[in-house]
Motif scaffolding. Structure first.
Motif, mmCIF file in Angstrom:
data_model
loop_
_atom_site.group_PDB
_atom_site.id
_atom_site.type_symbol
_atom_site.label_atom_id
_atom_site.label_comp_id
_atom_site.label_asym_id
_atom_site.label_seq_id
_atom_site.Cartn_x
_atom_site.Cartn_y
_atom_site.Cartn_z
ATOM 1 N N HIS A 23 41.518 45.178 47.109
ATOM 2 C CA HIS A 23 41.346 44.039 46.206
ATOM 3 C C HIS A 23 41.720 42.735 46.918
ATOM 4 O O HIS A 23 41.021 41.721 46.781
ATOM 5 C CB HIS A 23 42.181 44.222 44.938
ATOM 6 N N ARG A 42 35.495 41.090 41.429
ATOM 7 C CA ARG A 42 35.792 42.361 40.771
ATOM 8 C C ARG A 42 37.210 42.288 40.235
ATOM 9 O O ARG A 42 38.108 41.769 40.903
ATOM 10 C CB ARG A 42 35.638 43.496 41.790
ATOM 11 N N SER A 43 37.433 42.822 39.066
ATOM 12 C CA SER A 43 38.773 42.825 38.479
ATOM 13 C C SER A 43 39.670 43.804 39.232
ATOM 14 O O SER A 43 39.191 44.681 39.957
ATOM 15 C CB SER A 43 38.700 43.243 37.008
ATOM 16 N N GLU A 44 40.966 43.654 39.053
ATOM 17 C CA GLU A 44 41.895 44.619 39.634
ATOM 18 C C GLU A 44 41.578 46.024 39.143
ATOM 19 O O GLU A 44 41.586 46.977 39.907
ATOM 20 C CB GLU A 44 43.335 44.240 39.303
ATOM 21 N N GLU A 45 41.286 46.142 37.858
ATOM 22 C CA GLU A 45 40.943 47.450 37.288
ATOM 23 C C GLU A 45 39.672 48.001 37.925
ATOM 24 O O GLU A 45 39.581 49.191 38.220
ATOM 25 C CB GLU A 45 40.774 47.349 35.762
ATOM 26 N N THR A 47 38.573 47.372 40.964
ATOM 27 C CA THR A 47 38.901 47.802 42.324
ATOM 28 C C THR A 47 39.674 49.116 42.297
ATOM 29 O O THR A 47 39.436 50.007 43.115
ATOM 30 C CB THR A 47 39.713 46.725 43.062
#
Length: 180
Positions: A23, A42-45, A47
């Motif tokens: 990330h 891209r969100s942390e979730e 990734t």
């Protein structure tokens, strides 16, 4: 001796916990442009889910992606094979080293491990690397490793507002054997 370990790095499976470094690396748009393309954020979730899927993924024939870590155990990048053709003994590969680890010899060491496996264990005859013409670091590394420039694909890559050429580099098993 571990065949997946070199002088500076080892290759290993991607782990779910690697998501944080992937990330962080996703935030480097210029680095992404050198090895692939820039994508929507891209969100942390997202990734985290990507890393979980990669960790659970089985190789598709000889097509696979592995993590590159230095000998201290720090994730420094990835290497992957694609377009593996056992009948003809040819494959393509790609490598991406995270920016904080550029020019430390990690990429060269990882490529040598990778090619040793494909040439000596899987009997491949030729590897090709497609490199964006503006990626001077990758061009220099491949030439140092003994890859030969085999072609130039004109205006193949569009990024940062313009088209660029893509170079095709290749190496035969016999050329690798002579160097190693």
């Amino acid at each position: 001796m571990n065949m997946w370990e070199g002088k500076k790095v080892r290759l290993r499976a991607i782990l779910p916990g690697d998501w944080t470094l992937f990330h962080e690396n996703d935030q480097d748009s210029d680095g992404a442009r050198l090895s692939d393309a820039t994508y929507f954020p891209r969100s942390e979730e997202g990734t985290r889910l990507w890393a979980e899927r990669q960790a659970a993924m089985e190789p598709d024939g000889d097509n696979m992606m592995l993590a590159i870590e230095n000998l201290e155990g720090e994730l420094v990048g990835t290497i992957n094979s694609q377009q593996c053709n056992r009948r003809n003994g040819t494959l393509q590969y790609g490598i991406a080293i995270f920016r904080p680890h550029w020019r430390k010899g990690y990429g060269s060491d990882a490529v040598n491990i990778w090619l040793r496996y494909f040439f000596y264990e899987l009997r491949y005859e030729k590897v090709s690397a497609y490199i964006y013409a503006f990626n001077e670091g990758s061009v220099a590394m491949h030439e140092r490793l003994g890859f030969k420039l085999e072609g130039r694909l004109r205006n193949m890559i569009y990024t940062n507002g313009r088209h660029y050429d893509e170079f095709v580099y290749g190496m035969l098993r016999s050329e690798f054997v002579v160097r190693h």
